[in-house]
Design a protein around this motif. Structure first.
Motif, PDB file in Angstrom:
ATOM      1  N   LEU A  28     -42.926  -2.037 -47.673  1.00  0.00           N
ATOM      2  CA  LEU A  28     -42.284  -3.293 -47.280  1.00  0.00           C
ATOM      3  C   LEU A  28     -41.452  -3.125 -46.011  1.00  0.00           C
ATOM      4  O   LEU A  28     -41.464  -3.987 -45.120  1.00  0.00           O
ATOM      5  N   ASN A  29     -40.732  -2.019 -45.900  1.00  0.00           N
ATOM      6  CA  ASN A  29     -39.948  -1.780 -44.692  1.00  0.00           C
ATOM      7  C   ASN A  29     -40.847  -1.640 -43.464  1.00  0.00           C
ATOM      8  O   ASN A  29     -40.536  -2.161 -42.385  1.00  0.00           O
ATOM      9  N   ALA A  30     -41.954  -0.949 -43.627  1.00  0.00           N
ATOM     10  CA  ALA A  30     -42.881  -0.779 -42.500  1.00  0.00           C
ATOM     11  C   ALA A  30     -43.484  -2.113 -42.083  1.00  0.00           C
ATOM     12  O   ALA A  30     -43.630  -2.406 -40.893  1.00  0.00           O
ATOM     13  N   ALA A  31     -43.816  -2.948 -43.062  1.00  0.00           N
ATOM     14  CA  ALA A  31     -44.414  -4.246 -42.754  1.00  0.00           C
ATOM     15  C   ALA A  31     -43.425  -5.164 -42.045  1.00  0.00           C
ATOM     16  O   ALA A  31     -43.809  -6.001 -41.222  1.00  0.00           O
ATOM     17  N   ALA A  32     -42.119  -5.024 -42.335  1.00  0.00           N
ATOM     18  CA  ALA A  32     -41.104  -5.914 -41.769  1.00  0.00           C
ATOM     19  C   ALA A  32     -40.596  -5.465 -40.413  1.00  0.00           C
ATOM     20  O   ALA A  32     -39.929  -6.234 -39.723  1.00  0.00           O
ATOM     21  N   LEU A  73     -37.883 -13.675 -39.540  1.00  0.00           N
ATOM     22  CA  LEU A  73     -38.057 -14.272 -40.855  1.00  0.00           C
ATOM     23  C   LEU A  73     -39.370 -15.032 -40.985  1.00  0.00           C
ATOM     24  O   LEU A  73     -40.066 -14.910 -42.005  1.00  0.00           O
ATOM     25  N   SER A  74     -39.735 -15.798 -39.969  1.00  0.00           N
ATOM     26  CA  SER A  74     -40.944 -16.617 -40.043  1.00  0.00           C
ATOM     27  C   SER A  74     -42.215 -15.783 -40.170  1.00  0.00           C
ATOM     28  O   SER A  74     -43.246 -16.269 -40.642  1.00  0.00           O
ATOM     29  N   GLU A  75     -42.134 -14.518 -39.760  1.00  0.00           N
ATOM     30  CA  GLU A  75     -43.311 -13.654 -39.791  1.00  0.00           C
ATOM     31  C   GLU A  75     -43.404 -12.819 -41.068  1.00  0.00           C
ATOM     32  O   GLU A  75     -44.450 -12.208 -41.337  1.00  0.00           O
ATOM     33  N   LEU A  76     -42.319 -12.776 -41.832  1.00  0.00           N
ATOM     34  CA  LEU A  76     -42.286 -11.884 -42.987  1.00  0.00           C
ATOM     35  C   LEU A  76     -43.243 -12.275 -44.114  1.00  0.00           C
ATOM     36  O   LEU A  76     -43.862 -11.380 -44.707  1.00  0.00           O
ATOM     37  N   PRO A  77     -43.377 -13.562 -44.465  1.00  0.00           N
ATOM     38  CA  PRO A  77     -44.285 -13.869 -45.583  1.00  0.00           C
ATOM     39  C   PRO A  77     -45.693 -13.339 -45.378  1.00  0.00           C
ATOM     40  O   PRO A  77     -46.296 -12.778 -46.303  1.00  0.00           O
ATOM     41  N   GLN A  78     -46.235 -13.494 -44.190  1.00  0.00           N
ATOM     42  CA  GLN A  78     -47.588 -13.003 -43.927  1.00  0.00           C
ATOM     43  C   GLN A  78     -47.642 -11.482 -43.975  1.00  0.00           C
ATOM     44  O   GLN A  78     -48.584 -10.890 -44.533  1.00  0.00           O
ATOM     45  N   ALA A  79     -46.613 -10.835 -43.406  1.00  0.00           N
ATOM     46  CA  ALA A  79     -46.578  -9.374 -43.420  1.00  0.00           C
ATOM     47  C   ALA A  79     -46.470  -8.839 -44.845  1.00  0.00           C
ATOM     48  O   ALA A  79     -47.150  -7.870 -45.223  1.00  0.00           O
ATOM     49  N   PHE A  80     -45.645  -9.472 -45.670  1.00  0.00           N
ATOM     50  CA  PHE A  80     -45.483  -9.021 -47.045  1.00  0.00           C
ATOM     51  C   PHE A  80     -46.723  -9.329 -47.899  1.00  0.00           C
ATOM     52  O   PHE A  80     -47.033  -8.599 -48.843  1.00  0.00           O
ATOM     53  N   ALA A  81     -47.418 -10.422 -47.585  1.00  0.00           N
ATOM     54  CA  ALA A  81     -48.638 -10.752 -48.328  1.00  0.00           C
ATOM     55  C   ALA A  81     -49.668  -9.643 -48.194  1.00  0.00           C
ATOM     56  O   ALA A  81     -50.398  -9.335 -49.153  1.00  0.00           O
TER      57      ALA A  81
END
Length: 362
Positions: A202-206, A211-219
């Motif tokens: 999760l840290n690497a993806a973020a 904030l607006s980009e996090l949902p897609q990265a976490f998905a």
């Protein structure tokens, strides 16, 4: 030449009035400033400035004082912002860098601005809604409960509890988030090894994302883990996004309010309207945000009746945005009488905002 001279006369009137708090007459201007013309010529220039609405005569036989329009022209065309001295700059940097946490940093910034200007300082907390994720920590706290520590890239730290597999009856003393529908995580889901891997993903993806980009990265992270861990990963991801998206930008620090009670402030309508306006935090922050986004030298100035709040009709507001890596995440400002030292206030607000940006976590 007469236009330039009249501007010089206006500058002299503003500077003298700010310094002495007394109406300025032509004889005083002749004695204090090397304008190179006779008192009669200065009187003619003052008459022209008064007719144009830049100065006014408060009482018969008195000198002249600047109007809001005169202050505006002074700020836009005549004011020369004085850079802070090297000792002042070092003192600001040292004072802010010694802060132990975000609350301390912002409290110190407010006290600095209030001390440098002799006015009221307003410091907005960085908004989590505008932030990204600097670091995520996952700590098992017993049973199926997980402590999720969210550190934003502005240095804000938020702690939330995630009840893995808990239903609506979760303990109300904590912030509990139900895991989404799907396979229940196995009892080993909260072991250190599994949590360490999930935290790292999760840290690497973020990294580097807003904030607006996090949902897609976490998905993408959720899709890449084992099916039994997907509900846990999704629950953590949703909690992080919800935490960073919380509406917390209305929190501000006020410093130096007692400065308003000094005799030299002398508001015609009294102090109460100003104090009541300072309590209208939502409207006040809206004003500061507008000012900080104005083009120019990075500092916005709103003078007297330009302010939307009636209680600030006798004040001027100077504001600047601050934030790490050149991004504005919050606002810092100073509020005082229209008869303020504009060059000094602008320089102080700008300097503290810059140093505040520098000591924010990046």
């Amino acid at each position: 030449m007469s236009e330039e001279r009249r501007l010089a006369v206006l500058r002299a009137i503003v500077e003298d009035y700010v310094h002495t708090r007394e109406p300025v007459g032509s004889r005083v201007l002749t004695e204090r400033h090397g304008l190179g013309v006779s008192p009669a010529t200065i009187r003619n220039d003052m008459a022209a400035l008064e007719e144009a609405g830049y100065i006014a005569q408060p009482h018969t036989s008195a000198g002249r004082i600047p109007t809001d329009k005169g202050y505006r022209l002074f700020v836009d065309r005549l004011a020369e912002v004085r850079p802070l001295t090297s000792p002042q700059r070092r003192a600001i940097e040292t004072f802010l860098s010694e802060a132990i946490d975000m609350d301390d940093v912002l409290g110190r910034a407010g006290r600095l601005v209030a001390q440098l200007t002799g006015q009221v300082a307003v410091v907005q907390y960085p908004s989590l809604r505008l932030s990204g994720l600097r670091h995520l920590e996952l700590v098992p706290v017993g049973g199926a409960r997980l402590l999720v520590v969210v550190i934003s890239d502005t240095g804000r730290v938020e702690q939330r509890f995630l009840d893995v597999g808990a239903g609506p009856g979760a303990e109300p003393a904590v912030v509990a988030v139900d895991t989404p529908a799907g396979p229940e995580p196995d009892p080993g889901a909260l072991d250190e090894g599994t949590l360490g891997e999930l935290r790292a993903r999760l840290n690497a993806a973020a990294a580097g994302k807003r904030l607006s980009e996090l949902p897609q990265a976490f998905a993408a992270v959720v899709a890449g883990v084992d099916a039994t861990l997907a509900p846990l990963a999704r629950g953590i991801a949703d909690l992080v996004v919800d935490t960073l998206g919380a509406q917390r930008e209305d929190r501000i620090v006020l410093a130096g309010t007692a400065n308003l009670a000094r005799a030299e402030m002398r508001f015609e309508q009294g102090l109460s309207p100003v104090l009541e306006a300072l309590e209208e935090q939502v409207v006040l922050l809206g004003l500061l945000t507008e000012l900080a986004s104005e083009p120019g030298r990075g500092v916005g100035v709103r003078i007297g009746h330009e302010n939307r709040l009636d209680g600030l009709a006798e004040t001027s507001v100077v504001a600047s945005g601050y934030g790490g890596d050149g991004d504005t995440v919050a606002i810092l400002g100073s509020i005082g009488p229209t008869r303020m030292d504009y060059p000094g206030t602008i320089a102080s607000v700008r300097a503290v905002a810059r140093y505040l940006s520098r000591v924010l976590p990046s």
